[in-house]
Design an enzyme around this catalytic site. Sequence first.
Site, PDB file in Angstrom:
ATOM      1  N   SER A 114      52.669  35.469  33.003  1.00 52.20           N
ATOM      2  CA  SER A 114      52.673  34.266  32.013  1.00 52.20           C
ATOM      3  C   SER A 114      52.781  34.669  30.693  1.00 52.20           C
ATOM      4  O   SER A 114      52.986  35.664  30.360  1.00 52.20           O
ATOM      5  CB  SER A 114      50.756  33.962  32.015  1.00 52.20           C
ATOM      6  OG  SER A 114      50.513  33.869  33.299  1.00 52.20           O
TER       7      SER A 114
HETATM    8  N1  SAH Z   1      48.516  37.667  35.798  1.00 52.83           N
HETATM    9  C1  SAH Z   1      49.578  37.813  36.187  1.00 52.83           C
HETATM   10  C2  SAH Z   1      50.464  36.630  36.631  1.00 52.83           C
HETATM   11  C3  SAH Z   1      50.846  36.450  37.930  1.00 52.83           C
HETATM   12  S1  SAH Z   1      51.413  34.920  38.548  1.00 52.83           S
HETATM   13  C4  SAH Z   1      50.523  38.716  35.276  1.00 52.83           C
HETATM   14  O1  SAH Z   1      50.040  39.550  34.365  1.00 52.83           O
HETATM   15  O2  SAH Z   1      51.725  39.118  35.844  1.00 52.83           O
HETATM   16  C5  SAH Z   1      50.176  34.536  39.742  1.00 52.83           C
HETATM   17  C6  SAH Z   1      49.957  35.489  40.996  1.00 52.83           C
HETATM   18  O3  SAH Z   1      48.946  34.850  41.530  1.00 52.83           O
HETATM   19  C7  SAH Z   1      51.179  35.763  41.784  1.00 52.83           C
HETATM   20  O4  SAH Z   1      51.504  36.910  41.914  1.00 52.83           O
HETATM   21  C8  SAH Z   1      50.617  35.182  43.130  1.00 52.83           C
HETATM   22  O5  SAH Z   1      51.220  35.714  44.242  1.00 52.83           O
HETATM   23  C9  SAH Z   1      49.009  35.312  42.873  1.00 52.83           C
HETATM   24  N2  SAH Z   1      48.288  34.282  43.964  1.00 52.83           N
HETATM   25  C10 SAH Z   1      48.612  33.246  44.317  1.00 52.83           C
HETATM   26  N3  SAH Z   1      47.370  32.774  45.291  1.00 52.83           N
HETATM   27  C11 SAH Z   1      46.900  33.802  45.336  1.00 52.83           C
HETATM   28  C12 SAH Z   1      45.477  34.136  45.995  1.00 52.83           C
HETATM   29  N4  SAH Z   1      44.953  33.110  46.982  1.00 52.83           N
HETATM   30  N5  SAH Z   1      45.035  35.284  45.951  1.00 52.83           N
HETATM   31  C13 SAH Z   1      45.615  36.160  45.093  1.00 52.83           C
HETATM   32  N6  SAH Z   1      46.660  35.974  44.471  1.00 52.83           N
HETATM   33  C14 SAH Z   1      47.304  34.955  44.487  1.00 52.83           C
END
Ligand code: SAH
Length: 271
Positions: A114
């Site tokens: 993000s």
């Molecule tokens: N906070 C992260 C942002 C990653 S993007 C950072 O700092 O990099 C959001 C993430 O949520 C993705 O990696 C995606 O695979 C994950 N995601 C989506 N649905 C999910 C679920 N049900 N449980 C765990 N992770 C999930």
Amino acid sequence: MATPPRPGFPARIDMGKTSPALGGRPVPRRPATPGSLPSAPASVTEGVGTAISARDPIPARARMVQQLAEGGVRDTQVLRAMGAVDRHRFVDSALVPQAYEDTALPIGLGQTISKPSVVARMVELLMQGGLRGADGRLGRVLDIGTGCGYQAVVLGQLASEVYSIERLRDLHEKARANLRPLRIANVHLILGDGMAGFAKGAPYAGIIAAAGGDAIPDAWIEQLAYGGRLVAPIAHGPGQQALMVVDRSRQGVQQTILEAVNFVPLKSGVA
Ligand code: SAH
């Protein structure tokens, strides 16, 4: 999954005596609290002045913190946390020059880290939830969607324990590799479906999600402590998402819809 070492930021800067765990940051003079990185320049706590950039060994990061403050982030603990974490260590080498720009960046498998203003905004909302200890820190926090682990590490600066869950094995492993050299004791990475929350760490003072679904899963509310706060993107109109804040009390839950956001979808199952 092996992750190549990240270059410093910028590579040519003379960092002086640095901590191998933190690349660009000087070794702190006083002992850090468990799980905490060296604190950001003191000037962040004194308000946002031009002095920041002069004191941070990574000027681009200092500029980022300054822009966050100018953009409305007021919580000095949040600004300090954003100023203490090497975002450039969480992105691919080719993206390092953009690491401190206010932009989302790809982290593989169609997912993104993000943008800093969104991380800071959501973390600040979480911190305003009310369950802060005398030291201003939150208790246990659940971070849904570890991705590359950046936000989990920011949260680690602000909470006693962070449980960060990711459903994609490769990203979970990538986050593990990113966190390993940092030796942070209070950030726990879990491979699993965050739709079910993570009951073992509950109740949580705060829950924060980086992926948005059509509704907030019941498990998240159930695992939120009374007095705790949840911050998550949620579908709001066709093809649109908004930030939702849920405050839980013994009387029930209060939901507030805030500004439009754009997160990757919340999906179920481990892949
Ligand atoms: N906070 C992260 C942002 C990653 S993007 C950072 O700092 O990099 C959001 C993430 O949520 C993705 O990696 C995606 O695979 C994950 N995601 C989506 N649905 C999910 C679920 N049900 N449980 C765990 N992770 C999930």
